[in-house]
Design a protein around this motif. Structure first.
Motif, PDB file in Angstrom:
ATOM      1  N   TYR A  49       3.170  12.995  15.363  1.00  0.00           N
ATOM      2  CA  TYR A  49       3.341  11.581  15.038  1.00  0.00           C
ATOM      3  C   TYR A  49       3.144  11.341  13.544  1.00  0.00           C
ATOM      4  O   TYR A  49       3.963  10.665  12.894  1.00  0.00           O
ATOM      5  N   LEU A  50       2.086  11.899  12.968  1.00  0.00           N
ATOM      6  CA  LEU A  50       1.780  11.654  11.560  1.00  0.00           C
ATOM      7  C   LEU A  50       2.828  12.241  10.623  1.00  0.00           C
ATOM      8  O   LEU A  50       2.991  11.778   9.494  1.00  0.00           O
ATOM      9  N   CYS A  51       3.545  13.270  11.099  1.00  0.00           N
ATOM     10  CA  CYS A  51       4.592  13.886  10.281  1.00  0.00           C
ATOM     11  C   CYS A  51       5.953  13.233  10.477  1.00  0.00           C
ATOM     12  O   CYS A  51       6.902  13.532   9.747  1.00  0.00           O
ATOM     13  N   SER A  52       6.061  12.351  11.453  1.00  0.00           N
ATOM     14  CA  SER A  52       7.351  11.738  11.780  1.00  0.00           C
ATOM     15  C   SER A  52       7.592  10.470  10.969  1.00  0.00           C
ATOM     16  O   SER A  52       6.686   9.920  10.348  1.00  0.00           O
ATOM     17  N   GLU A  53       8.826  10.008  11.032  1.00  0.00           N
ATOM     18  CA  GLU A  53       9.187   8.766  10.343  1.00  0.00           C
ATOM     19  C   GLU A  53       8.471   7.562  10.931  1.00  0.00           C
ATOM     20  O   GLU A  53       8.292   6.545  10.268  1.00  0.00           O
ATOM     21  N   GLN A  54       8.057   7.669  12.198  1.00  0.00           N
ATOM     22  CA  GLN A  54       7.344   6.558  12.829  1.00  0.00           C
ATOM     23  C   GLN A  54       5.988   6.303  12.172  1.00  0.00           C
ATOM     24  O   GLN A  54       5.398   5.244  12.353  1.00  0.00           O
ATOM     25  N   ALA A  55       5.489   7.272  11.395  1.00  0.00           N
ATOM     26  CA  ALA A  55       4.205   7.114  10.699  1.00  0.00           C
ATOM     27  C   ALA A  55       4.396   6.940   9.195  1.00  0.00           C
ATOM     28  O   ALA A  55       3.479   7.198   8.414  1.00  0.00           O
ATOM     29  N   SER A  56       5.562   6.470   8.786  1.00  0.00           N
ATOM     30  CA  SER A  56       5.898   6.409   7.358  1.00  0.00           C
ATOM     31  C   SER A  56       5.049   5.430   6.558  1.00  0.00           C
ATOM     32  O   SER A  56       5.058   5.460   5.331  1.00  0.00           O
ATOM     33  N   PHE A  57       4.286   4.568   7.236  1.00  0.00           N
ATOM     34  CA  PHE A  57       3.433   3.597   6.544  1.00  0.00           C
ATOM     35  C   PHE A  57       1.973   4.061   6.506  1.00  0.00           C
ATOM     36  O   PHE A  57       1.090   3.316   6.090  1.00  0.00           O
ATOM     37  N   ILE A  58       1.719   5.307   6.917  1.00  0.00           N
ATOM     38  CA  ILE A  58       0.341   5.798   7.023  1.00  0.00           C
ATOM     39  C   ILE A  58       0.087   6.881   5.990  1.00  0.00           C
ATOM     40  O   ILE A  58       0.766   7.912   5.965  1.00  0.00           O
ATOM     41  N   THR A  59      -0.918   6.663   5.141  1.00  0.00           N
ATOM     42  CA  THR A  59      -1.355   7.692   4.200  1.00  0.00           C
ATOM     43  C   THR A  59      -2.804   7.438   3.808  1.00  0.00           C
ATOM     44  O   THR A  59      -3.293   6.314   3.894  1.00  0.00           O
ATOM     45  N   GLY A  60      -3.487   8.503   3.409  1.00  0.00           N
ATOM     46  CA  GLY A  60      -4.871   8.383   2.968  1.00  0.00           C
ATOM     47  C   GLY A  60      -5.845   8.031   4.081  1.00  0.00           C
ATOM     48  O   GLY A  60      -6.858   7.368   3.849  1.00  0.00           O
ATOM     49  N   THR A  61      -5.582   8.515   5.292  1.00  0.00           N
ATOM     50  CA  THR A  61      -6.404   8.151   6.449  1.00  0.00           C
ATOM     51  C   THR A  61      -6.804   9.398   7.233  1.00  0.00           C
ATOM     52  O   THR A  61      -6.017  10.334   7.345  1.00  0.00           O
ATOM     53  N   ASP A  62      -8.015   9.384   7.768  1.00  0.00           N
ATOM     54  CA  ASP A  62      -8.446  10.448   8.672  1.00  0.00           C
ATOM     55  C   ASP A  62      -8.371   9.938  10.101  1.00  0.00           C
ATOM     56  O   ASP A  62      -8.745   8.798  10.384  1.00  0.00           O
ATOM     57  N   PHE A  63      -7.899  10.798  10.995  1.00  0.00           N
ATOM     58  CA  PHE A  63      -7.716  10.433  12.395  1.00  0.00           C
ATOM     59  C   PHE A  63      -8.599  11.302  13.290  1.00  0.00           C
ATOM     60  O   PHE A  63      -8.244  12.431  13.591  1.00  0.00           O
ATOM     61  N   PRO A  64      -9.739  10.777  13.742  1.00  0.00           N
ATOM     62  CA  PRO A  64     -10.527  11.527  14.727  1.00  0.00           C
ATOM     63  C   PRO A  64      -9.776  11.613  16.057  1.00  0.00           C
ATOM     64  O   PRO A  64      -9.138  10.654  16.481  1.00  0.00           O
ATOM     65  N   ILE A  65      -9.848  12.774  16.678  1.00  0.00           N
ATOM     66  CA  ILE A  65      -9.334  12.956  18.042  1.00  0.00           C
ATOM     67  C   ILE A  65     -10.428  13.743  18.756  1.00  0.00           C
ATOM     68  O   ILE A  65     -10.460  14.967  18.754  1.00  0.00           O
ATOM     69  N   ASP A  66     -11.372  12.988  19.346  1.00  0.00           N
ATOM     70  CA  ASP A  66     -12.665  13.576  19.661  1.00  0.00           C
ATOM     71  C   ASP A  66     -13.254  13.158  21.004  1.00  0.00           C
ATOM     72  O   ASP A  66     -14.446  13.385  21.257  1.00  0.00           O
TER      73      ASP A  66
END
Length: 254
Positions: A229-246
């Motif tokens: 998701y983070l590498c796709s175009e659908q996440a094009s507005f996301i940068t400088g963020t950490d995503f916990p998956i925990d």
């Protein structure tokens, strides 16, 4: 949704575990995947699996702790659209029980290895008109975890590097985020239990799984799906963020 057609992705530490799951998923979604691992045979095995499923990939033996090796490998690969800094090693120990040699070993892979790949990849991404970088951090960068001094230090550095890169290269069209997994069931976990708790593997596995409030460890494929998701175009507005998956570890254990 989440297509990576005509994208070139480079994933370090992709010979097993989370990196392998990412490489297979990215290829399924249309990317050409460069599989980097310190083990040439492990990288080749992942490429074989990808090609068997109709995907496209190439294997590269690369020790991310070796600057010259990283630069030569990235130079051979050339232009890329996606970099995933996944390669890393673990270590158990407190500040006064961690030897200098072990501390340096963790830093050389988990911190300098990320720097080496960033240093090599960013010019290629810039030439390509931008792209995406994912750095693998950890819940250990968020909360205190017993006996993980060097590992926590390294993952905290990775998280800070993510913020720096996101700010420095936003005008170059490069997005940079990090992912912080909790415990994930990988071959490393199985090997750790077999080595340290022979005959008690099942019992200790359940104990470790239950440290996640959700009651189980993550699957590598779940982490890979977030990375996709983070590498796709659908996440094009996301940068400088950490995503916990925990599984609620950070929030529900605090």
């Amino acid at each position: 949704m989440f297509a990576l057609n005509e994208k070139t992705a480079l994933i370090t530490g992709a010979g097993s575990g989370i990196g392998r799951a990412m490489a297979i998923l990215f290829a399924q979604q249309g990317a050409f995947v460069h599989v980097l691992d310190v083990s040439e045979s492990a990288a080749a095995g992942v490429v074989e699996d990808i090609r068997a499923g109709g995907g496209h990939a190439r294997a590269h033996a690369c020790n991310v702790a070796d600057y010259d090796e990283v630069m030569a490998t990235f130079d051979r690969i050339g232009a890329i659209d996606i970099l995933v800094n996944n390669a890393g090693i673990a270590h158990i120990g407190k500040a006064d029980t961690t030897s200098e040699a072990d501390f340096d070993r963790v830093m050389s892979v988990n911190v300098k290895g990320v720097y080496h790949c960033l240093h090599a990849a960013i010019p290629q991404l810039r030439k390509n008109g931008g792209g995406v970088i994912i750095n693998m951090a950890s819940v250990a960068a968020w909360v205190g975890i017993a006996d993980r001094f060097a590992y926590s230090t390294a993952k905290g550095a990775v998280m800070a590097m993510t913020l720096s890169v996101a700010k420095d290269y936003i005008k170059d069209g490069i997005r940079c985020n990090s992912i912080s997994p909790g415990r994930v069931h990988t071959p490393f976990v199985d090997g750790f239990l077999a080595k340290n708790y022979p005959g008690q593997e099942s019992e200790m596995f359940e104990k470790l799984a239950k440290t996640q409030p959700i009651g189980r460890m993550a699957k590598p494929e779940e982490v890979a799906a977030l990375a996709l998701y983070l590498c796709s175009e659908q996440a094009s507005f996301i940068t400088g963020t950490d995503f916990p998956i925990d599984g609620g570890f950070i929030t529900l254990n605090s």
